[in-house]
Design an enzyme around this catalytic site. Structure first.
Site, short mmCIF file in Angstrom:
data_model
loop_
_atom_site.label_atom_id
_atom_site.label_comp_id
_atom_site.label_asym_id
_atom_site.label_seq_id
_atom_site.Cartn_x
_atom_site.Cartn_y
_atom_site.Cartn_z
N ARG A 127 -2.18 -10.35 5.27
CA ARG A 127 -3.22 -11.09 4.55
C ARG A 127 -3.00 -12.59 4.59
O ARG A 127 -3.84 -13.35 4.09
CB ARG A 127 -3.28 -10.61 3.09
CG ARG A 127 -3.58 -9.14 2.93
CD ARG A 127 -3.61 -8.74 1.48
NE ARG A 127 -3.64 -7.30 1.32
CZ ARG A 127 -3.62 -6.67 0.15
NH1 ARG A 127 -3.58 -7.38 -0.97
NH2 ARG A 127 -3.63 -5.35 0.10
N LYS B 185 -2.45 7.11 4.10
CA LYS B 185 -2.54 6.25 2.93
C LYS B 185 -3.84 6.59 2.21
O LYS B 185 -4.89 6.69 2.84
CB LYS B 185 -2.54 4.78 3.36
CG LYS B 185 -2.86 3.79 2.25
CD LYS B 185 -2.83 2.37 2.78
CE LYS B 185 -3.19 1.36 1.71
NZ LYS B 185 -3.00 -0.03 2.17
N GLU C 33 6.43 -3.04 2.81
CA GLU C 33 5.18 -3.27 3.55
C GLU C 33 4.74 -4.72 3.39
O GLU C 33 4.35 -5.14 2.30
CB GLU C 33 4.09 -2.33 3.04
CG GLU C 33 2.73 -2.55 3.70
CD GLU C 33 1.63 -1.73 3.05
OE1 GLU C 33 0.46 -2.16 3.16
OE2 GLU C 33 1.92 -0.68 2.45
#
Length: 220
Positions: A51, A135, A47
């Site tokens: 960011r 998640k 993943e």
């Protein structure tokens, strides 16, 4: 330059490996050697979080050059990001939370997705919409293993990838739960190792993570 044909997306992100590395990259040039180290260590699902400005190019590079990796995009929070990441080669999507617009975009993307939840009501709302894999974030702050264990009874159809505050010591406690398919974490990609481009160390940490077992002794 012709883009490579996309590889098939996995049916479920939760069943690829016990741990999904959560990767933050500042330099897209690090993406391919990092992904190769993680795959060599036994962690194919990666993943890459949105960011940093380098994230999308990192996803594109891994998708093009590391065929054994299943690269996904994390911290996806807008429909526009969904489209851009899938176009770059992301084979799954992970969000810290969800809205109706984001959920619709992820549904329409054609790749598996894990919308983020931290409350029972959010879980029920997703189940109502036919989404069973989620998640759980931020895992430790939102109640940890005790919270997930309490959800397994009334909501056994929901499966989770807990992420947030999980390390090598606590991951097996999560993996032992019947409603946890895998965990997300960054302990196998420490910032100092990435900065030093110590891919051998990252491969070693990935191999240890890939061999984690739940408390019941079952390899995940």
């Amino acid at each position: 330059m012709t883009s490579p044909l996309p590889s098939p997306s996995p049916a479920s992100v939760l069943d690829l490996a016990p741990v999904v590395p959560v990767v933050v990259l500042s330099d897209p040039a690090d993406a391919v050697p990092l992904a190769r180290a993680l795959v060599a260590g036994g962690l194919p699902a990666i993943e890459v979080t949105l960011r940093t400005p380098a994230a999308r190019e990192a996803i594109r590079a891994v998708a093009a050059e590391v065929p054994d990796a299943v690269v996904g995009a994390g911290t996806v929070i807008t429909p526009e990001q969904v489209d851009a990441c899938v176009a770059a080669g992301a084979r799954f999507l992970v969000s810290p939370g969800w809205t109706e617009a984001l959920l619709a975009a992820m549904r329409g993307s054609g790749v598996p997705f894990l919308p983020g939840v931290s409350t029972t009501s959010e879980v029920v709302a997703l189940l109502e919409r036919g989404v069973r894999e989620m998640k759980f974030f931020p895992a430790q702050a939102a109640g940890g293993t005790a919270y997930l264990k309490s959800l397994a009874g009334p909501l056994p159809q929901a499966r989770f990838c807990p992420t947030g505050g999980i390390g090598a010591a606590t991951a097996p406690e999560y993996l032992a739960l019947p409603n946890v398919g895998c965990v997300g974490g960054s302990w196998m990609v420490p910032a100092d190792a990435v900065a030093a481009r110590d891919w051998a160390r990252i491969e070693e940490l990935a191999r240890a993570a890939a061999g984690l077992r739940g408390a019941g002794g079952t390899s995940r």
